[in-house]
Design a protein around this motif. Structure first.
Motif, PDB file in Angstrom:
ATOM      1  N   PRO A 143      -0.981  62.780  99.980  1.00 59.22           N
ATOM      2  CA  PRO A 143      -2.411  62.524 100.161  1.00 59.22           C
ATOM      3  C   PRO A 143      -3.035  61.948  98.888  1.00 59.22           C
ATOM      4  N   ALA A 144      -4.035  61.101  99.055  1.00 62.49           N
ATOM      5  CA  ALA A 144      -4.637  60.382  97.935  1.00 62.49           C
ATOM      6  C   ALA A 144      -5.410  61.339  97.026  1.00 62.49           C
ATOM      7  N   PRO A 145      -5.470  61.042  95.720  1.00 60.39           N
ATOM      8  CA  PRO A 145      -6.290  61.841  94.805  1.00 60.39           C
ATOM      9  C   PRO A 145      -7.749  61.861  95.266  1.00 60.39           C
ATOM     10  N   PHE A 146      -8.426  62.950  94.931  1.00 63.13           N
ATOM     11  CA  PHE A 146      -9.791  63.131  95.427  1.00 63.13           C
ATOM     12  C   PHE A 146     -10.663  63.679  94.309  1.00 63.13           C
ATOM     13  N   VAL A 147     -11.884  63.150  94.163  1.00 63.77           N
ATOM     14  CA  VAL A 147     -12.849  63.675  93.207  1.00 63.77           C
ATOM     15  C   VAL A 147     -14.233  63.595  93.831  1.00 63.77           C
ATOM     16  N   ALA A 148     -15.039  64.651  93.679  1.00 63.63           N
ATOM     17  CA  ALA A 148     -16.380  64.692  94.279  1.00 63.63           C
ATOM     18  C   ALA A 148     -17.212  65.746  93.564  1.00 63.63           C
ATOM     19  N   VAL A 149     -18.517  65.701  93.799  1.00 61.20           N
ATOM     20  CA  VAL A 149     -19.429  66.719  93.272  1.00 61.20           C
ATOM     21  C   VAL A 149     -19.301  67.961  94.151  1.00 61.20           C
ATOM     22  N   SER A 150     -18.999  69.093  93.529  1.00 58.94           N
ATOM     23  CA  SER A 150     -18.845  70.332  94.295  1.00 58.94           C
ATOM     24  C   SER A 150     -20.035  71.265  94.144  1.00 58.94           C
ATOM     25  N   GLU A 151     -20.797  71.096  93.054  1.00 61.95           N
ATOM     26  CA  GLU A 151     -21.939  71.988  92.862  1.00 61.95           C
ATOM     27  C   GLU A 151     -22.875  71.430  91.805  1.00 61.95           C
ATOM     28  N   LEU A 152     -24.168  71.629  92.022  1.00 64.58           N
ATOM     29  CA  LEU A 152     -25.180  71.344  91.002  1.00 64.58           C
ATOM     30  C   LEU A 152     -25.539  72.682  90.372  1.00 64.58           C
ATOM     31  N   GLY A 153     -24.875  72.986  89.273  1.00 65.23           N
ATOM     32  CA  GLY A 153     -24.991  74.305  88.681  1.00 65.23           C
ATOM     33  C   GLY A 153     -26.138  74.431  87.707  1.00 65.23           C
ATOM     34  N   TRP A 155      -2.039  65.847  94.704  1.00 67.55           N
ATOM     35  CA  TRP A 155      -0.823  66.447  95.273  1.00 67.55           C
ATOM     36  C   TRP A 155       0.376  66.007  94.448  1.00 67.55           C
ATOM     37  N   VAL A 156       1.272  66.965  94.194  1.00 67.82           N
ATOM     38  CA  VAL A 156       2.471  66.689  93.401  1.00 67.82           C
ATOM     39  C   VAL A 156       3.666  67.390  94.039  1.00 67.82           C
ATOM     40  N   ASN A 157       4.862  66.978  93.619  1.00 70.60           N
ATOM     41  CA  ASN A 157       6.066  67.701  94.028  1.00 70.60           C
ATOM     42  C   ASN A 157       6.085  69.067  93.345  1.00 70.60           C
ATOM     43  N   ASN A 158       6.682  70.040  94.006  1.00 69.62           N
ATOM     44  CA  ASN A 158       6.699  71.400  93.481  1.00 69.62           C
ATOM     45  C   ASN A 158       7.184  71.481  92.040  1.00 69.62           C
ATOM     46  N   ALA A 159       8.232  70.737  91.734  1.00 73.70           N
ATOM     47  CA  ALA A 159       8.826  70.809  90.401  1.00 73.70           C
ATOM     48  C   ALA A 159       7.892  70.273  89.320  1.00 73.70           C
ATOM     49  N   ASP A 160       6.929  69.437  89.708  1.00 76.36           N
ATOM     50  CA  ASP A 160       6.028  68.803  88.725  1.00 76.36           C
ATOM     51  C   ASP A 160       4.699  69.525  88.596  1.00 76.36           C
ATOM     52  N   TYR A 161       4.533  70.623  89.302  1.00 75.04           N
ATOM     53  CA  TYR A 161       3.196  71.241  89.393  1.00 75.04           C
ATOM     54  C   TYR A 161       2.598  71.562  88.025  1.00 75.04           C
ATOM     55  N   TRP A 162       3.281  72.348  87.221  1.00 74.07           N
ATOM     56  CA  TRP A 162       2.680  72.798  85.967  1.00 74.07           C
ATOM     57  C   TRP A 162       2.556  71.680  84.950  1.00 74.07           C
TER      58      TRP A 162
END
Length: 273
Positions: free
Chosen positions: A208-218, A229-236
């Motif tokens: 799935p494509a990378p995603f960025v958005a406003v989640s909160e006006l704090g 999204w990444v492969n399991n081995a590349d997560y950290w």
């Protein structure tokens, strides 16, 4: 006198000799049959790709269960009343079962774990409040190695009684970060910067494509959420790399990361009167 004893021996031999021979034959032949039946079950379970631990456990269970039947049949051939023996055996089994109820519950839990496979050896999991990699699953406990190389042994009954989170079951994982920018910063530039660094990261998956958005006006700034999204081995590797690259990119584009602050107004004593 000798004739009297000889006659007694002949009587006993004729009465019990055949029974003894029959009992020994039943036990010997029965034991051979039990071994062959057990081996057949083991081969069938191996062909069905059943776990080795479960194969050994069920194999031993089948063997000793059938062997008890053979022993009872041998005793019955000798003329021994097996009814009383079964009563004693049942009472002893009940006593042993009560004494070993915790161990037996762990064995039962191990069978459930091995059959339903919520995790395998080598999986990264959260089990019974412990996070780490599964090293071993035996009949009584599951061994987990924590990220700081501690060995934790969890009773199998506690394993199935808790929530199990398996991070390795699926080939990919999602990384999510929430970053704060100042209200005075250019929101569009900040989003473009984050999107570019995610797209430039080689280990980030295109779908799935990378995603960025406003989640909160704090209270202290605008919160942006980014997901990749990444492969399991590349997560950290990607998890930490994106945080570092985001901070460097914000510095380069003059985007500030606000911190919690409080305005305090001090009034002198005369104003309070």
């Amino acid at each position: 006198m000798l004739t009297k004893y000889t006659d007694a021996v002949v009587v006993y031999a004729s009465e019990y000799g055949l029974k003894i021979v029959a009992a020994v034959a039943i036990f010997y032949i029965g034991k051979i049959v039990v071994k062959r039946v057990t081996n057949v079950f083991k081969r069938l379970m191996n062909k069905a790709h059943v776990d080795d631990t479960l194969v050994k456990f069920l194999g031993n269970l089948i063997y000793f269960s059938l062997l008890i039947v053979v022993i009872l049949a041998s005793l019955n051939a000798l003329g021994v009343n097996t009814t009383s023996f079964l009563a004693v055996f049942g009472a002893a089994s009940l006593a042993v079962g009560l004494a070993l109820k915790d161990s037996l519950s762990n064995i039962g839990a191990a069978v459930i774990v091995i059959i339903f496979r919520p995790f395998d050896v080598g999986d990264a999991v959260d089990v019974a409040g412990v996070h780490g990699m599964v090293e071993e699953i035996n009949l009584f406990s599951t061994t987990i190695i924590t990220p700081d190389n501690k060995i934790v042994m969890i009773p199998n009954s506690a394993v199935i009684a808790s929530n199990i989170v398996n991070y390795s079951k699926k080939p990919t994982r999602r990384i999510e970060h929430k970053l704060l920018i100042d209200y005075g910063d250019n929101l569009k530039v900040a989003k473009d910067v984050l999107m570019k660094l995610m797209q430039d990261e080689e280990k980030v998956l295109a779908e799935p494509a990378p995603f960025v958005a406003v989640s909160e006006l704090g209270d202290n700034g605008v919160e942006l959420v980014l997901r990749v999204w990444v492969n399991n081995a590349d997560y950290w590797d990607v998890y930490f790399a994106i945080l570092e690259e985001a901070k460097l990119a914000f510095d380069e584009n003059k985007i500030s990361v606000p911190f919690p602050q409080m305005d305090v107004t001090i009034k002198n004593k005369n104003e309070l009167l």
